[in-house]
Enzyme design. Sequence first.
Site, short mmCIF file in Angstrom:
data_model
loop_
_atom_site.label_atom_id
_atom_site.label_comp_id
_atom_site.label_asym_id
_atom_site.label_seq_id
_atom_site.Cartn_x
_atom_site.Cartn_y
_atom_site.Cartn_z
CG HIS A 11 -2.08 0.90 1.12
ND1 HIS A 11 -2.00 2.25 1.34
CD2 HIS A 11 -3.36 0.64 0.74
CE1 HIS A 11 -3.19 2.78 1.13
NE2 HIS A 11 -4.04 1.84 0.76
CG ASP B 34 -8.59 -4.62 -2.80
OD1 ASP B 34 -9.80 -4.52 -2.54
OD2 ASP B 34 -7.95 -3.79 -3.44
N1 ACO Z 1 4.05 -7.64 -4.16
C1 ACO Z 1 5.38 -7.61 -4.24
N2 ACO Z 1 6.13 -6.51 -4.10
C2 ACO Z 1 5.49 -5.37 -3.87
C3 ACO Z 1 4.09 -5.31 -3.76
C4 ACO Z 1 3.37 -6.50 -3.90
N3 ACO Z 1 2.05 -6.53 -3.84
N4 ACO Z 1 3.73 -4.05 -3.54
C5 ACO Z 1 4.84 -3.32 -3.50
N5 ACO Z 1 5.91 -4.12 -3.72
C6 ACO Z 1 7.32 -3.72 -3.75
C7 ACO Z 1 7.66 -3.15 -5.13
O1 ACO Z 1 8.11 -4.15 -6.00
C8 ACO Z 1 8.73 -2.15 -4.77
O2 ACO Z 1 9.93 -2.85 -4.53
P1 ACO Z 1 11.35 -2.20 -4.93
O3 ACO Z 1 11.47 -0.96 -4.12
O4 ACO Z 1 12.34 -3.25 -4.56
O5 ACO Z 1 11.27 -1.93 -6.40
C9 ACO Z 1 8.26 -1.57 -3.44
O6 ACO Z 1 7.50 -2.62 -2.84
C10 ACO Z 1 7.40 -0.34 -3.59
O7 ACO Z 1 6.32 -0.66 -4.46
P2 ACO Z 1 5.57 0.38 -5.39
O8 ACO Z 1 4.83 -0.35 -6.45
O9 ACO Z 1 6.54 1.43 -5.83
O10 ACO Z 1 4.58 1.01 -4.34
P3 ACO Z 1 3.39 1.97 -4.68
O11 ACO Z 1 3.16 2.75 -3.46
O12 ACO Z 1 3.63 2.71 -5.95
O13 ACO Z 1 2.18 0.97 -4.99
C11 ACO Z 1 0.41 -0.53 -4.71
C12 ACO Z 1 1.22 0.60 -4.06
C13 ACO Z 1 -0.06 -0.11 -6.12
C14 ACO Z 1 -0.82 -0.81 -3.86
C15 ACO Z 1 1.32 -1.78 -4.79
O14 ACO Z 1 1.67 -2.19 -3.49
C16 ACO Z 1 0.67 -2.91 -5.57
O15 ACO Z 1 0.73 -2.92 -6.81
N6 ACO Z 1 0.02 -3.90 -4.86
C17 ACO Z 1 -0.67 -4.98 -5.51
C18 ACO Z 1 -2.03 -4.52 -6.03
C19 ACO Z 1 -3.01 -4.27 -4.90
O16 ACO Z 1 -3.19 -5.10 -4.01
N7 ACO Z 1 -3.71 -3.14 -4.99
C20 ACO Z 1 -4.75 -2.76 -4.01
C21 ACO Z 1 -4.29 -1.59 -3.18
S1 ACO Z 1 -5.50 -1.16 -2.00
C22 ACO Z 1 -6.60 -0.29 -2.88
O17 ACO Z 1 -6.35 0.31 -3.86
C23 ACO Z 1 -7.97 -0.33 -2.41
#
Ligand code: ACO
Length: 394
Positions: free
Chosen positions: A262, A316
């Site tokens: 998140h 979620d």
């Molecule tokens: N699985 C694995 N690694 C993850 C995940 C995940 N679900 N989420 C974040 N990371 C890692 C990224 O790979 C990144 O690693 P790095 O720094 O080594 O490259 C780091 O954590 C930061 O991730 P970002 O994608 O830059 O974080 P951001 O804040 O942009 O994204 C998001 C947040 C979109 C929710 C992301 O965690 C994600 O894509 N999660 C999966 C989809 C999801 O469950 N979405 C629902 C969110 S809740 C909602 O919207 C109601």
Amino acid sequence: MTVACEYRPGLEGIPATQSSISYVDGQNGILEYRGINIEELAQSSTFIETAYLLIWGGLPTEDELEEFKHEIQFHRRLKYRIRDMMKCFPESGHPMDALQACAAALGLFYSRRALDDPAYIRAAVVRLLAKIPTMVAAFQLMRKGNDPIQPRDDLGYSANFLYMLTERVPDPLAAHIFDVCLTLHAEHTINASTFSAMVTASTLTDPYAVIASAVGTLAGPLHGGASEEVILMLEEIGSVANVEPYVDQCMERRSKIMGFGHRVYKVKDPRATILQRMAEQMFEQFGSDHYYDIAVKLEQVVADRMGSKGIYPNVDFYSGLVYRKLGIPTDLYTPVFAIARVAGWLAHWKEQLNENRIFRPTQIYTGTHSVPFVPLEKRHSAQDRDMYANLITP
Ligand code: ACO
């Protein structure tokens, strides 16, 4: 124009507004609506009361709540022309696309735009809260080739939705748990869909366009679409034994594990904790689900391997398991999220109107300048065009 601060992709950490609607403390896993802790609301409130709190700024009195519920109940039906429009939708279309089209279509029927008239604001709030669940349920029945069924006045908001969806009056525990799910999803500060609603609202367009744009934004797999993806992922994992190899594979490919991570929470999302508890209650009452065992193992393995990066279950992760047990089809999880989030979107719409200034951020231009126009006859291929442009670019 000078750039006021550094560019941050995704506007991470950059305030886009001032708001008194909700508050998130991502380090300590705290969420409050109008200052009230989400645990307390989940325990003691209902979705409609929570919607009132979010939209009008305070908890209603008994009379105010009764009146609000009554108005919503009165406006639950859809105009037959909206139902006729829905009949033309392809059954294979995603219900979020159907919902976005229906929400936008309301603007055709209620076209008077009087954003400074409190009666207009009230009517729009009531109509959207009342009709969105009917739209979701109607699309579900119509795509199965059935006629939509009419709402029942003797049923509350959540029980009535489940009734219109499944054609059966739900068990009271199921209706209660669904209602808590709506409360948990009702609002969450400036997330992507709320931001989208605010940007649309800032142009002073009608509230149906505001909600339609938010629905479109919520549909994406990185936002509301994740709960659907979680169930598909649990299906793919298939067994508890396969959890570790699955996580290893995701880490190797650097692919995201759905329902985790998140932008704000760096600990387990407090809504995920409540949803997990409710999932357990459902399984106790209505029988277990082997996907839950996979989910629990997945949470543990992800915490072991990625906990140091602040990657924990978000809202979620467990919501899909609850909806699955309630008999809601997988592709309706995001529309159900929208039913709840309409409350938050409307609260932000009202707040935006109170002190409106059209959103118009700036950008950092990364292109070139003074590029000559290459005549069409010299553009035989993309390569030619680029070569020519490079040759004569000073
Ligand atoms: N699985 C694995 N690694 C993850 C995940 C995940 N679900 N989420 C974040 N990371 C890692 C990224 O790979 C990144 O690693 P790095 O720094 O080594 O490259 C780091 O954590 C930061 O991730 P970002 O994608 O830059 O974080 P951001 O804040 O942009 O994204 C998001 C947040 C979109 C929710 C992301 O965690 C994600 O894509 N999660 C999966 C989809 C999801 O469950 N979405 C629902 C969110 S809740 C909602 O919207 C109601």
